[in-house]
Design an enzyme around this catalytic site. Structure first.
Site, PDB file in Angstrom:
ATOM      1  N   TYR A 171     130.315  36.014 -58.434  1.00 26.20           N
ATOM      2  CA  TYR A 171     130.638  35.999 -59.864  1.00 26.20           C
ATOM      3  C   TYR A 171     130.926  34.582 -60.357  1.00 26.20           C
ATOM      4  O   TYR A 171     131.751  34.368 -61.238  1.00 26.20           O
ATOM      5  CB  TYR A 171     131.831  36.942 -60.168  1.00 26.20           C
ATOM      6  CG  TYR A 171     131.582  38.340 -59.641  1.00 26.20           C
ATOM      7  CD1 TYR A 171     130.628  39.153 -60.241  1.00 26.20           C
ATOM      8  CD2 TYR A 171     132.259  38.836 -58.522  1.00 26.20           C
ATOM      9  CE1 TYR A 171     130.360  40.420 -59.744  1.00 26.20           C
ATOM     10  CE2 TYR A 171     132.000  40.092 -58.018  1.00 26.20           C
ATOM     11  CZ  TYR A 171     131.049  40.883 -58.630  1.00 26.20           C
ATOM     12  OH  TYR A 171     130.789  42.131 -58.132  1.00 26.20           O
ATOM     13  N   GLU A 229     128.388  49.356 -51.420  1.00 22.22           N
ATOM     14  CA  GLU A 229     127.818  48.386 -52.370  1.00 22.22           C
ATOM     15  C   GLU A 229     128.675  47.122 -52.470  1.00 22.22           C
ATOM     16  O   GLU A 229     129.137  46.760 -53.550  1.00 22.22           O
ATOM     17  CB  GLU A 229     127.729  49.022 -53.763  1.00 22.22           C
ATOM     18  CG  GLU A 229     126.956  50.314 -53.836  1.00 22.22           C
ATOM     19  CD  GLU A 229     127.123  51.034 -55.191  1.00 22.22           C
ATOM     20  OE1 GLU A 229     127.918  50.565 -56.031  1.00 22.22           O
ATOM     21  OE2 GLU A 229     126.458  52.060 -55.376  1.00 22.22           O
ATOM     22  N   TYR A 277     139.865  35.943 -66.289  1.00 17.57           N
ATOM     23  CA  TYR A 277     140.818  36.857 -65.633  1.00 17.57           C
ATOM     24  C   TYR A 277     142.073  36.152 -65.160  1.00 17.57           C
ATOM     25  O   TYR A 277     142.860  36.750 -64.430  1.00 17.57           O
ATOM     26  CB  TYR A 277     140.195  37.473 -64.369  1.00 17.57           C
ATOM     27  CG  TYR A 277     138.805  38.014 -64.501  1.00 17.57           C
ATOM     28  CD1 TYR A 277     138.538  39.125 -65.294  1.00 17.57           C
ATOM     29  CD2 TYR A 277     137.751  37.445 -63.792  1.00 17.57           C
ATOM     30  CE1 TYR A 277     137.250  39.633 -65.383  1.00 17.57           C
ATOM     31  CE2 TYR A 277     136.473  37.950 -63.869  1.00 17.57           C
ATOM     32  CZ  TYR A 277     136.232  39.038 -64.675  1.00 17.57           C
ATOM     33  OH  TYR A 277     134.965  39.532 -64.748  1.00 17.57           O
ATOM     34  N   GLY A 289     133.638  46.767 -53.961  1.00 17.13           N
ATOM     35  CA  GLY A 289     135.006  46.499 -54.391  1.00 17.13           C
ATOM     36  C   GLY A 289     135.914  45.875 -53.364  1.00 17.13           C
ATOM     37  O   GLY A 289     137.047  45.517 -53.685  1.00 17.13           O
ATOM     38  N   ARG A 303     135.711  32.738 -64.088  1.00 20.75           N
ATOM     39  CA  ARG A 303     136.753  33.656 -63.621  1.00 20.75           C
ATOM     40  C   ARG A 303     138.177  33.212 -63.989  1.00 20.75           C
ATOM     41  O   ARG A 303     138.960  34.032 -64.433  1.00 20.75           O
ATOM     42  CB  ARG A 303     136.633  33.888 -62.107  1.00 20.75           C
ATOM     43  CG  ARG A 303     135.259  34.414 -61.680  1.00 20.75           C
ATOM     44  CD  ARG A 303     135.226  34.890 -60.249  1.00 20.75           C
ATOM     45  NE  ARG A 303     136.004  36.091 -60.094  1.00 20.75           N
ATOM     46  CZ  ARG A 303     137.200  36.150 -59.554  1.00 20.75           C
ATOM     47  NH1 ARG A 303     137.763  35.060 -59.073  1.00 20.75           N
ATOM     48  NH2 ARG A 303     137.829  37.281 -59.483  1.00 20.75           N
ATOM     49  N   GLY A 342     129.760  43.373 -52.976  1.00 23.55           N
ATOM     50  CA  GLY A 342     129.196  42.170 -53.593  1.00 23.55           C
ATOM     51  C   GLY A 342     130.023  40.985 -53.121  1.00 23.55           C
ATOM     52  O   GLY A 342     129.645  40.221 -52.230  1.00 23.55           O
ATOM     53  N   ARG A 343     131.232  40.884 -53.689  1.00 21.50           N
ATOM     54  CA  ARG A 343     132.132  39.771 -53.412  1.00 21.50           C
ATOM     55  C   ARG A 343     132.389  39.565 -51.914  1.00 21.50           C
ATOM     56  O   ARG A 343     132.394  38.440 -51.439  1.00 21.50           O
ATOM     57  CB  ARG A 343     133.464  40.064 -54.121  1.00 21.50           C
ATOM     58  CG  ARG A 343     134.419  38.930 -54.070  1.00 21.50           C
ATOM     59  CD  ARG A 343     135.776  39.333 -54.675  1.00 21.50           C
ATOM     60  NE  ARG A 343     135.712  40.279 -55.745  1.00 21.50           N
ATOM     61  CZ  ARG A 343     135.886  39.978 -57.037  1.00 21.50           C
ATOM     62  NH1 ARG A 343     136.121  38.745 -57.394  1.00 21.50           N
ATOM     63  NH2 ARG A 343     135.828  40.926 -57.953  1.00 21.50           N
ATOM     64  N   CYS A 373     135.115  22.715 -75.110  1.00 19.18           N
ATOM     65  CA  CYS A 373     136.098  22.666 -76.192  1.00 19.18           C
ATOM     66  C   CYS A 373     136.799  23.999 -76.398  1.00 19.18           C
ATOM     67  O   CYS A 373     136.582  24.682 -77.402  1.00 19.18           O
ATOM     68  CB  CYS A 373     135.415  22.186 -77.467  1.00 19.18           C
ATOM     69  SG  CYS A 373     134.780  20.536 -77.225  1.00 19.18           S
ATOM     70  N   GLU A 374     137.585  24.383 -75.448  1.00 14.03           N
ATOM     71  CA  GLU A 374     138.394  25.606 -75.513  1.00 14.03           C
ATOM     72  C   GLU A 374     139.653  25.326 -74.696  1.00 14.03           C
ATOM     73  O   GLU A 374     139.559  24.781 -73.589  1.00 14.03           O
ATOM     74  CB  GLU A 374     137.691  26.774 -74.796  1.00 14.03           C
ATOM     75  CG  GLU A 374     136.377  27.186 -75.359  1.00 14.03           C
ATOM     76  CD  GLU A 374     136.447  28.437 -76.216  1.00 14.03           C
ATOM     77  OE1 GLU A 374     137.531  29.050 -76.329  1.00 14.03           O
ATOM     78  OE2 GLU A 374     135.400  28.772 -76.783  1.00 14.03           O
TER      79      GLU A 374
HETATM   80  N1  LLP Z   1     129.025  48.641 -57.379  1.00 20.47           N
HETATM   81  C1  LLP Z   1     129.265  48.780 -58.696  1.00 20.47           C
HETATM   82  C2  LLP Z   1     128.824  49.996 -59.370  1.00 20.47           C
HETATM   83  C3  LLP Z   1     129.925  47.760 -59.393  1.00 20.47           C
HETATM   84  O1  LLP Z   1     130.161  47.918 -60.689  1.00 20.47           O
HETATM   85  C4  LLP Z   1     130.328  46.587 -58.709  1.00 20.47           C
HETATM   86  C5  LLP Z   1     131.009  45.508 -59.416  1.00 20.47           C
HETATM   87  C6  LLP Z   1     130.048  46.488 -57.334  1.00 20.47           C
HETATM   88  C7  LLP Z   1     129.394  47.534 -56.705  1.00 20.47           C
HETATM   89  C8  LLP Z   1     130.416  45.287 -56.521  1.00 20.47           C
HETATM   90  O2  LLP Z   1     131.775  45.052 -56.521  1.00 20.47           O
HETATM   91  P1  LLP Z   1     132.399  43.966 -55.522  1.00 20.47           P
HETATM   92  O3  LLP Z   1     132.158  44.440 -54.108  1.00 20.47           O
HETATM   93  O4  LLP Z   1     131.727  42.673 -55.776  1.00 20.47           O
HETATM   94  O5  LLP Z   1     133.833  43.945 -55.893  1.00 20.47           O
HETATM   95  N2  LLP Z   1     133.228  39.707 -62.600  1.00 20.47           N
HETATM   96  C9  LLP Z   1     134.346  40.267 -61.867  1.00 20.47           C
HETATM   97  C10 LLP Z   1     133.921  41.411 -60.983  1.00 20.47           C
HETATM   98  C11 LLP Z   1     133.211  42.516 -61.723  1.00 20.47           C
HETATM   99  C12 LLP Z   1     132.713  43.577 -60.788  1.00 20.47           C
HETATM  100  C13 LLP Z   1     131.849  44.528 -61.494  1.00 20.47           C
HETATM  101  N3  LLP Z   1     131.303  45.546 -60.663  1.00 20.47           N
HETATM  102  C14 LLP Z   1     135.026  39.144 -61.084  1.00 20.47           C
HETATM  103  O6  LLP Z   1     134.594  38.010 -61.183  1.00 20.47           O
HETATM  104  O7  LLP Z   1     136.032  39.389 -60.426  1.00 20.47           O
END
Ligand code: LLP
Length: 414
Positions: free
Chosen positions: A370, A272, A315, A238, A311, A274-275, A342-343
């Site tokens: 993402y 965990e 969002y 997150g 995105r 990701g981003r 076409c949106e």
């Molecule tokens: N762990 C769990 C259980 C999660 O559900 C997620 C993301 C992460 C880790 C990684 O989160 P991060 O560090 O990437 O924030 N599509 C959306 C983001 C959806 C995130 C879903 N879960 C976007 O483009 O902003």
């Protein structure tokens, strides 16, 4: 830096983006290998000697080359499906360093994960716990389990990516967690190994992250008094990144905060992200097809669209858009940067002052997370190519889809 300008021209490491467009076409996702490594190392180093495992959230970018890069750095993985587990394995990642999150794990996925020996299931309900117990027991195994606890804190992010509130579908309510742990400790197919939480994504305010961490550690202490000991605490992902003018918590500050909260606790820390690992290591390169003057606004129509990067449409997310070559002498105009889909919602950015001509290359920044992972074939558009730049070498890591890819598996009925 992964992406920088030399004489007004945008480069990824030592390669001009114009050269990538000439060789691979557009739209193309471009990742900087150096930047991926740098981001991972920032988190890793901040932990110093403290036992930890960084589990890259595969959903942010499941490209095999990227997973492989993280696996080589010693990363673990956070997955949410059997498909993501298979990707981890195909990329050279280890099941034993993989945590399995998600509210809807199917029987097939649970079996697959048990067969490969994952690090743990992040269990999200009592119903799921019973299912995992029964399956593990039938396979004569014990399933390693961590309960995902919902700490009920407001992550103060976009409502669609906030997950830690009572109203969210994720996790086990904080108040019910102790009882569920006690129940689980008596199950023959279950081995309790950890506790987990994840309150949302693109978090920039450190306060809710710290609050969730405190609540989770408090719960670990309560379990201790009940005689239940855990090997690890997983604080989820997150951590936000800078898309525009945000000033998110840095990896260093984040890890220090977690270490401070842990105090005398000796459990291994899992996170965990990701981003934060991939977001700013990637851009989407596109070309302007037309500059169109509408009645009350101008449009820069590019060859990338919402199907490539969803995105903004989904969002209202902000991505900085820049021309690859900065021109002089072309008037700056304000454009809505849109795709051919076409949106009305098909836009990459609105009201962007740009000095551009038709045929120019533009980049949509901060697209490493993402982006490709949420892309689709909407409007029968083949998905973009992906390349990874490493110094002065550019590797194709996924070819552009072809029409044959688009119709693979389809049948016409007689
Ligand atoms: N762990 C769990 C259980 C999660 O559900 C997620 C993301 C992460 C880790 C990684 O989160 P991060 O560090 O990437 O924030 N599509 C959306 C983001 C959806 C995130 C879903 N879960 C976007 O483009 O902003």
């Amino acid at each position: 830096m992964g992406f920088q300008r030399t004489n007004g021209e945008l480069y990824c490491e030592s390669i001009p983006l114009t050269a990538i467009a000439a060789k691979y076409g557009t739209p193309t996702y471009i990742y900087s290998r150096t930047e991926l490594i740098k981001q991972f190392s920032k988190f890793d180093k901040a932990f110093k000697e403290n036992p930890h495992l960084i589990c890259f959230a595969v959903k942010a970018n499941p490209s095999l080359a990227i997973l492989n890069q993280f696996a080589r750095l010693g990363s673990g993985f956070d997955i949410v499906s059997g498909g993501e587990l298979q990707r981890v394995l195909a990329s050279g990642g280890q099941a034993g360093k993989t945590v399995f999150s998600g509210v809807g794990k199917t029987e097939t996925e649970i079996r697959l994960a048990l067969t490969h020996g994952i690090l743990c299931f992040n269990v999200e309900s009592s119903e799921e716990l019973s299912r995992i117990n029964a399956i593990a027991f039938s396979m004569q195994k014990t399933a390693p389990v961590s309960l995902r606890v919902n700490p009920d804190v407001d992550a103060k992010t976009h409502p669609h990516i906030s997950t830690g509130l009572k109203s969210s579908k994720f996790g086990v309510p904080w108040k019910e967690a102790v009882n569920l742990y006690k129940e689980a400790s008596g199950m023959r197919g279950i081995r309790l190994v950890g506790m987990d939480c994840h309150i949302g994504s693109q978090l920039t305010d450190p306060a809710p992250i710290a609050e969730a961490a405190s609540r989770i550690i408090k719960l670990v202490d309560i379990l201790h008094t009940e005689g239940i000991e855990l090997d690890h605490i997983d604080f989820g992902g997150g951590i936000g990144i800078r898309y525009g003018n945000e000033s998110p918590v840095t990896p260093d500050e984040y890890v220090h905060m977690l270490l401070a909260k842990m105090g005398r606790h000796t459990q291994k820390i899992l996170i965990e992200p990701g981003r934060a690992l991939v977001g700013n290591a990637g851009v989407l390169l596109a070309r302007i097809e037309y500059l169109k003057k509408g009645e009350d606004r101008r449009f820069a129509i590019i060859d990338a669209a919402m199907n490539d990067l969803m995105r903004p449409a989904l969002y209202d997310a902000w991505h900085t858009i820049e021309p690859v070559i900065m021109h002089r002498g072309i008037p700056v105009e304000e454009y809505d940067v849109v795709g051919p889909v076409c949106e009305t919602g098909d836009f990459l950015g609105k009201n962007r002052p740009l000095s551009v001509r038709p045929g120019d290359l533009v980049t949509i920044l901060s697209a490493g997370a993402y982006g490709m992972s949420m892309s689709s074939n909407y409007n029968s558009r083949p998905r973009a190519a992906e390349v990874m730049v490493d110094g002065d070498v550019c590797h194709l890591i996924r070819s552009r889809e072809t029409f044959d890819d688009l119709i693979r598996g389809e049948l016409i009925v007689e």
